[in-house]
Design a protein around this motif. Structure first.
Motif, PDB file in Angstrom:
ATOM      1  N   VAL A  93       0.875  -1.172   0.000  1.00 27.68           N
ATOM      2  CA  VAL A  93       0.000   0.000   0.000  1.00 27.68           C
ATOM      3  C   VAL A  93       0.911   1.220   0.000  1.00 27.68           C
ATOM      4  CG1 VAL A  93      -1.691   1.307   1.344  1.00 27.68           C
ATOM      5  CG2 VAL A  93      -1.817  -1.194   1.277  1.00 27.68           C
ATOM      6  N   THR A  94       0.794   2.068  -1.012  1.00 28.40           N
ATOM      7  CA  THR A  94       1.730   3.194  -1.097  1.00 28.40           C
ATOM      8  C   THR A  94       1.151   4.353  -1.894  1.00 28.40           C
ATOM      9  OG1 THR A  94       4.009   3.822  -1.663  1.00 28.40           O
ATOM     10  CG2 THR A  94       2.898   2.345  -3.194  1.00 28.40           C
ATOM     11  N   HIS A  95       1.723   5.532  -1.661  1.00 25.84           N
ATOM     12  CA  HIS A  95       1.409   6.714  -2.487  1.00 25.84           C
ATOM     13  C   HIS A  95       2.480   6.929  -3.542  1.00 25.84           C
ATOM     14  CE1 HIS A  95      -1.891   7.940   0.046  1.00 25.84           C
ATOM     15  NE2 HIS A  95      -1.136   7.813   1.113  1.00 25.84           N
ATOM     16  N   GLU A  96       3.481   6.060  -3.560  1.00 25.31           N
ATOM     17  CA  GLU A  96       4.621   6.270  -4.455  1.00 25.31           C
ATOM     18  C   GLU A  96       4.327   5.676  -5.833  1.00 25.31           C
ATOM     19  OE1 GLU A  96       7.282   8.017  -3.757  1.00 25.31           O
ATOM     20  OE2 GLU A  96       6.754   8.374  -1.652  1.00 25.31           O
ATOM     21  N   MET A  97       3.875   6.534  -6.743  1.00 25.90           N
ATOM     22  CA  MET A  97       3.470   6.054  -8.070  1.00 25.90           C
ATOM     23  C   MET A  97       4.656   5.541  -8.882  1.00 25.90           C
ATOM     24  SD  MET A  97       0.267   6.257  -7.963  1.00 25.90           S
ATOM     25  CE  MET A  97      -0.278   6.601  -6.292  1.00 25.90           C
ATOM     26  N   GLY A  98       5.829   6.130  -8.658  1.00 27.93           N
ATOM     27  CA  GLY A  98       7.026   5.666  -9.371  1.00 27.93           C
ATOM     28  C   GLY A  98       7.342   4.224  -9.017  1.00 27.93           C
ATOM     29  N   PHE A  99       7.186   3.893  -7.730  1.00 20.34           N
ATOM     30  CA  PHE A  99       7.415   2.513  -7.289  1.00 20.34           C
ATOM     31  C   PHE A  99       6.375   1.579  -7.920  1.00 20.34           C
ATOM     32  CE2 PHE A  99       6.355  -1.018  -4.464  1.00 20.34           C
ATOM     33  CZ  PHE A  99       7.580  -1.648  -4.369  1.00 20.34           C
ATOM     34  N   ALA A 100       5.124   2.034  -7.942  1.00 22.17           N
ATOM     35  CA  ALA A 100       4.059   1.217  -8.543  1.00 22.17           C
ATOM     36  C   ALA A 100       4.394   0.909 -10.004  1.00 22.17           C
ATOM     37  CB  ALA A 100       2.718   1.939  -8.445  1.00 22.17           C
ATOM     38  N   ARG A 101       4.865   1.943 -10.713  1.00 18.39           N
ATOM     39  CA  ARG A 101       5.222   1.743 -12.135  1.00 18.39           C
ATOM     40  C   ARG A 101       6.387   0.783 -12.293  1.00 18.39           C
ATOM     41  NH1 ARG A 101       4.258   7.604 -13.842  1.00 18.39           N
ATOM     42  NH2 ARG A 101       2.574   7.350 -15.352  1.00 18.39           N
ATOM     43  N   ALA A 102       7.396   0.933 -11.410  1.00 19.07           N
ATOM     44  CA  ALA A 102       8.648   0.187 -11.604  1.00 19.07           C
ATOM     45  C   ALA A 102       8.573  -1.243 -11.087  1.00 19.07           C
ATOM     46  CB  ALA A 102       9.789   0.920 -10.896  1.00 19.07           C
ATOM     47  N   ALA A 103       7.867  -1.459  -9.985  1.00 23.95           N
ATOM     48  CA  ALA A 103       7.993  -2.750  -9.298  1.00 23.95           C
ATOM     49  C   ALA A 103       6.742  -3.612  -9.319  1.00 23.95           C
ATOM     50  CB  ALA A 103       8.418  -2.519  -7.842  1.00 23.95           C
ATOM     51  N   ALA A 104       5.580  -3.016  -9.596  1.00 25.33           N
ATOM     52  CA  ALA A 104       4.340  -3.802  -9.509  1.00 25.33           C
ATOM     53  C   ALA A 104       4.164  -4.712 -10.714  1.00 25.33           C
ATOM     54  CB  ALA A 104       3.132  -2.864  -9.407  1.00 25.33           C
ATOM     55  N   ASP A 105       3.650  -5.914 -10.465  1.00 20.98           N
ATOM     56  CA  ASP A 105       3.123  -6.732 -11.556  1.00 20.98           C
ATOM     57  C   ASP A 105       1.698  -6.268 -11.865  1.00 20.98           C
ATOM     58  OD1 ASP A 105       5.295  -8.636 -11.891  1.00 20.98           O
ATOM     59  OD2 ASP A 105       4.778  -9.258  -9.852  1.00 20.98           O
ATOM     60  N   ARG A 106       1.022  -5.783 -10.794  1.00 23.22           N
ATOM     61  CA  ARG A 106      -0.366  -5.376 -10.956  1.00 23.22           C
ATOM     62  C   ARG A 106      -0.636  -4.229  -9.990  1.00 23.22           C
ATOM     63  NH1 ARG A 106      -4.682  -8.859  -8.895  1.00 23.22           N
ATOM     64  NH2 ARG A 106      -2.995 -10.339  -8.629  1.00 23.22           N
ATOM     65  N   VAL A 107      -1.417  -3.277 -10.461  1.00 23.65           N
ATOM     66  CA  VAL A 107      -1.865  -2.179  -9.605  1.00 23.65           C
ATOM     67  C   VAL A 107      -3.334  -2.426  -9.285  1.00 23.65           C
ATOM     68  CG1 VAL A 107      -2.346   0.296  -9.499  1.00 23.65           C
ATOM     69  CG2 VAL A 107      -0.230  -0.516 -10.565  1.00 23.65           C
ATOM     70  N   ALA A 108      -3.667  -2.362  -7.984  1.00 24.65           N
ATOM     71  CA  ALA A 108      -5.066  -2.497  -7.567  1.00 24.65           C
ATOM     72  C   ALA A 108      -5.502  -1.133  -7.040  1.00 24.65           C
ATOM     73  CB  ALA A 108      -5.193  -3.561  -6.484  1.00 24.65           C
ATOM     74  N   PHE A 109      -6.550  -0.580  -7.634  1.00 26.00           N
ATOM     75  CA  PHE A 109      -7.017   0.748  -7.245  1.00 26.00           C
ATOM     76  C   PHE A 109      -8.260   0.624  -6.372  1.00 26.00           C
ATOM     77  CE2 PHE A 109      -9.917   4.343  -8.035  1.00 26.00           C
ATOM     78  CZ  PHE A 109      -9.141   5.365  -7.494  1.00 26.00           C
ATOM     79  N   MET A 110      -8.203   1.217  -5.176  1.00 27.54           N
ATOM     80  CA  MET A 110      -9.327   1.171  -4.245  1.00 27.54           C
ATOM     81  C   MET A 110      -9.929   2.553  -4.048  1.00 27.54           C
ATOM     82  SD  MET A 110      -8.313  -1.499  -1.219  1.00 27.54           S
ATOM     83  CE  MET A 110      -9.994  -1.551  -0.528  1.00 27.54           C
ATOM     84  N   ALA A 111     -11.243   2.606  -3.875  1.00 33.46           N
ATOM     85  CA  ALA A 111     -11.932   3.839  -3.508  1.00 33.46           C
ATOM     86  C   ALA A 111     -13.197   3.458  -2.746  1.00 33.46           C
ATOM     87  CB  ALA A 111     -12.292   4.651  -4.754  1.00 33.46           C
ATOM     88  N   ASP A 112     -13.462   4.171  -1.663  1.00 27.90           N
ATOM     89  CA  ASP A 112     -14.680   3.930  -0.859  1.00 27.90           C
ATOM     90  C   ASP A 112     -14.851   2.462  -0.476  1.00 27.90           C
ATOM     91  OD1 ASP A 112     -15.384   6.656  -1.143  1.00 27.90           O
ATOM     92  OD2 ASP A 112     -16.180   6.226  -3.133  1.00 27.90           O
ATOM     93  N   GLY A 113     -13.741   1.826  -0.106  1.00 29.90           N
ATOM     94  CA  GLY A 113     -13.840   0.457   0.385  1.00 29.90           C
ATOM     95  C   GLY A 113     -13.976  -0.601  -0.693  1.00 29.90           C
ATOM     96  N   GLN A 114     -14.000  -0.178  -1.945  1.00 30.28           N
ATOM     97  CA  GLN A 114     -14.143  -1.147  -3.028  1.00 30.28           C
ATOM     98  C   GLN A 114     -12.858  -1.249  -3.836  1.00 30.28           C
ATOM     99  OE1 GLN A 114     -17.751   0.763  -4.592  1.00 30.28           O
ATOM    100  NE2 GLN A 114     -18.664  -1.275  -4.591  1.00 30.28           N
ATOM    101  N   LEU A 115     -12.623  -2.448  -4.353  1.00 34.84           N
ATOM    102  CA  LEU A 115     -11.530  -2.638  -5.296  1.00 34.84           C
ATOM    103  C   LEU A 115     -12.114  -2.290  -6.666  1.00 34.84           C
ATOM    104  CD1 LEU A 115      -8.647  -3.493  -5.640  1.00 34.84           C
ATOM    105  CD2 LEU A 115      -9.385  -5.854  -5.755  1.00 34.84           C
ATOM    106  N   VAL A 116     -11.804  -1.085  -7.138  1.00 36.00           N
ATOM    107  CA  VAL A 116     -12.491  -0.557  -8.322  1.00 36.00           C
ATOM    108  C   VAL A 116     -11.951  -1.170  -9.605  1.00 36.00           C
ATOM    109  CG1 VAL A 116     -13.059   1.551  -9.599  1.00 36.00           C
ATOM    110  CG2 VAL A 116     -12.950   1.603  -7.098  1.00 36.00           C
ATOM    111  N   GLU A 117     -10.632  -1.265  -9.708  1.00 33.10           N
ATOM    112  CA  GLU A 117     -10.061  -1.890 -10.905  1.00 33.10           C
ATOM    113  C   GLU A 117      -8.646  -2.348 -10.623  1.00 33.10           C
ATOM    114  OE1 GLU A 117      -8.787   0.704 -14.301  1.00 33.10           O
ATOM    115  OE2 GLU A 117      -9.959   2.230 -13.269  1.00 33.10           O
ATOM    116  N   GLN A 118      -8.177  -3.276 -11.409  1.00 33.57           N
ATOM    117  CA  GLN A 118      -6.779  -3.715 -11.311  1.00 33.57           C
ATOM    118  C   GLN A 118      -6.254  -4.034 -12.702  1.00 33.57           C
ATOM    119  OE1 GLN A 118      -6.378  -7.380  -9.041  1.00 33.57           O
ATOM    120  NE2 GLN A 118      -8.573  -7.519  -8.767  1.00 33.57           N
TER     121      GLN A 118
END
Length: 247
Positions: free
Chosen positions: A197-222
């Protein structure tokens, strides 16, 4: 080795009083996969992370780890927690113990390892996170970035099957963020299963296999990071990205 994903959340719901913080969240994380969870504050990201090693209990749905439902208590729960390393915003190191002793403690106390074996691995891990020269110091003598790297080493000392990171850089001064993300990126490259869980978008771009986006308690998209950042599907994600990527 089982082919089942290492972590499976199925229709997980969690309330804090009247607040519905996780709404039917389903997420699977394969072995060796890095899933980065992003989204606005208060979207349930930290609660999701903490539910995976049962620091938060859930109200309905199920969470499976390595083919088994999360245990409720006792020895089985202690075993689960030793298999799922957790790194928080705060470093939670024992203030009166040296960095080396902090890293050795779990393997000796929980795993029953000999001090000699635990010490050797602890020193190797401190070297791996770049603070071998700080082994004999107390936490207060280290910078925030060094303390967080010590906390990562301490979690790795238990030889976990997965690592959970709950906003591990958000309490750090900006110049220290990079040194912690670098350690996390190298772990990701080595094939550690991670939920971050992070606010670091650069890390998400560089290291993630998948990004999971949450809003209002829901997993909105991945989606894989390249796809998510270039072409988010939901209005919520587009709105969020337009705010965080302006800089």
């Amino acid at each position: 080795m089982s082919h089942e994903p290492l972590i499976v959340l199925d229709s997980v719901n969690k309330w804090f009083g009247d607040l519905h913080v996780l709404r039917d969240v389903s997420l699977t994380v394969d072995r060796g996969e890095v899933v980065v969870v992003i989204g606005p504050s208060g979207s349930g990201k930290s609660t999701l992370c903490r539910a995976v090693n049962r620091l938060e209990t859930i109200n309905s749905g199920s969470i499976r780890f390595d083919g088994k439902d999360l245990p409720a208590e006792g020895r089985a729960l202690a075993k689960l927690r030793s298999e799922v390393g957790m790194v928080f915003q705060s470093f939670n190191l024992f203030a009166h113990m040296s960095i080396l002793d902090n890293v050795m403690l779990g393997p000796v106390k929980v795993r029953g390892e000999s001090k000699a074996v635990a010490r050797e691995r602890a020193l190797a891990l401190l070297d791996r996170v770049g603070i071998a020269n700080q082994a004999d110091k107390l936490p207060v003598q280290l910078s925030g970035g060094q303390q967080q790297r010590a906390a990562i080493a301490r979690a790795l000392a238990m030889q976990p099957k997965a690592m959970l990171f709950d906003e591990p850089t958000s309490a750090l001064d900006p110049e220290m963020v990079g040194e912690v993300l670098e350690v996390m990126t190298s772990l990701a490259k080595e094939g550690m299963t991670m939920i971050v869980v992070t606010h670091e978008m650069g890390f998400a771009r560089a290291a993630a296999d998948r990004v999971a986006f949450m809003a209002d308690g829901q997993l909105v998209e991945q989606a894989p990071p390249a796809e998510f950042f270039a072409n988010p599907k939901s209005e919520r994600a587009r709105d969020f990205l337009s705010k965080v990527l302006q800089h």
